[in-house]
Design a protein around this motif. Structure first.
Motif, short mmCIF file in Angstrom:
data_model
loop_
_atom_site.label_atom_id
_atom_site.label_comp_id
_atom_site.label_asym_id
_atom_site.label_seq_id
_atom_site.Cartn_x
_atom_site.Cartn_y
_atom_site.Cartn_z
N TYR A 1 0.86 -1.18 0.00
CA TYR A 1 0.00 0.00 0.00
C TYR A 1 0.90 1.23 0.00
O TYR A 1 1.76 1.37 0.87
CB TYR A 1 -0.86 0.07 1.27
CG TYR A 1 -1.97 -0.93 1.40
CD1 TYR A 1 -3.07 -0.90 0.55
CD2 TYR A 1 -1.94 -1.89 2.41
CE1 TYR A 1 -4.11 -1.80 0.70
CE2 TYR A 1 -2.98 -2.80 2.57
CZ TYR A 1 -4.06 -2.74 1.72
OH TYR A 1 -5.09 -3.63 1.87
N MET A 2 0.69 2.14 -0.95
CA MET A 2 1.39 3.43 -0.93
C MET A 2 0.33 4.53 -0.89
O MET A 2 -0.58 4.56 -1.72
CB MET A 2 2.26 3.62 -2.16
CG MET A 2 2.98 4.94 -2.15
SD MET A 2 4.12 5.09 -3.54
CE MET A 2 4.78 6.69 -3.21
N VAL A 3 0.47 5.43 0.06
CA VAL A 3 -0.52 6.50 0.25
C VAL A 3 -0.24 7.62 -0.76
O VAL A 3 0.83 8.21 -0.76
CB VAL A 3 -0.48 7.06 1.69
CG1 VAL A 3 -1.53 8.14 1.87
CG2 VAL A 3 -0.67 5.94 2.72
N LEU B 1 0.36 4.83 11.64
CA LEU B 1 -0.11 5.90 10.77
C LEU B 1 0.80 6.06 9.55
O LEU B 1 2.03 6.08 9.67
CB LEU B 1 -0.13 7.22 11.55
CG LEU B 1 -0.59 8.46 10.79
CD1 LEU B 1 -2.05 8.33 10.38
CD2 LEU B 1 -0.37 9.71 11.63
N TYR B 2 0.17 6.17 8.37
CA TYR B 2 0.90 6.39 7.11
C TYR B 2 0.29 7.61 6.42
O TYR B 2 -0.92 7.72 6.32
CB TYR B 2 0.79 5.16 6.20
CG TYR B 2 1.47 3.96 6.78
CD1 TYR B 2 2.80 3.68 6.49
CD2 TYR B 2 0.78 3.09 7.63
CE1 TYR B 2 3.43 2.57 7.04
CE2 TYR B 2 1.40 1.99 8.18
CZ TYR B 2 2.72 1.73 7.88
OH TYR B 2 3.34 0.64 8.43
N LYS B 3 1.18 8.49 5.93
CA LYS B 3 0.75 9.70 5.24
C LYS B 3 1.26 9.68 3.79
O LYS B 3 2.01 8.78 3.41
CB LYS B 3 1.28 10.94 5.96
CG LYS B 3 0.72 11.08 7.37
CD LYS B 3 1.25 12.30 8.06
CE LYS B 3 0.64 12.41 9.45
NZ LYS B 3 1.09 13.61 10.15
N LYS B 4 0.87 10.69 3.02
CA LYS B 4 1.24 10.79 1.61
C LYS B 4 2.72 10.47 1.39
O LYS B 4 3.59 11.01 2.07
CB LYS B 4 0.93 12.20 1.09
CG LYS B 4 1.21 12.37 -0.38
CD LYS B 4 0.84 13.77 -0.82
CE LYS B 4 1.17 13.95 -2.30
NZ LYS B 4 0.78 15.28 -2.77
N GLY B 5 2.98 9.55 0.45
CA GLY B 5 4.34 9.17 0.10
C GLY B 5 4.88 8.00 0.89
O GLY B 5 5.92 7.44 0.55
N LEU C 1 -2.28 3.58 -3.72
CA LEU C 1 -1.83 2.73 -4.82
C LEU C 1 -1.57 1.36 -4.20
O LEU C 1 -0.90 1.27 -3.17
CB LEU C 1 -0.55 3.26 -5.45
CG LEU C 1 0.12 2.37 -6.48
CD1 LEU C 1 -0.77 2.19 -7.71
CD2 LEU C 1 1.47 2.94 -6.87
N THR C 2 -2.15 0.31 -4.77
CA THR C 2 -1.90 -1.02 -4.26
C THR C 2 -1.18 -1.84 -5.32
O THR C 2 -1.46 -1.69 -6.52
CB THR C 2 -3.19 -1.76 -3.88
OG1 THR C 2 -3.99 -1.96 -5.04
CG2 THR C 2 -3.98 -0.97 -2.86
#
Length: 86
Positions: free
Chosen positions: A38-40, A51-55, A79-80
């Motif tokens: 998973y990419m945010v 917690l994951y943020k943009k990038g 994006l998966t």
């Protein structure tokens, strides 16, 4: 150095985008035959309590249970990529 090892291999990579509305969640699940990344791209999410943020991105190995919750006030877009484990 990674790409030459993939050329001509039988590896399959599938990609797509997921949109998650604020407060919504992808329930806990796992994949028997592939790894998932998973990419945010927008917003922020919590995956397995982190917690994951943009990038930023998270790698879920084959058979590893995982979930994904939108913890922000706006839509989260991820994006998966699923990669065959074998």
């Amino acid at each position: 150095e990674i790409m030459p090892s993939l050329v001509g291999s039988e590896m399959c990579i599938r990609e797509g985008c997921i949109r998650i509305e604020p407060g919504k969640e992808i329930e806990l699940h796992h994949h028997d035959k592939d790894h998932e990344i998973y990419m945010v791209l927008h917003g922020e999410v919590v995956i397995l309590g982190n917690l994951y943020k943009k990038g930023e991105f998270h790698v879920c190995n084959c058979d590893e249970s995982h979930n994904c919750r939108n913890s922000g006030a706006t839509e989260a877009i991820l994006l998966t990529m699923k990669i065959d484990a074998e």
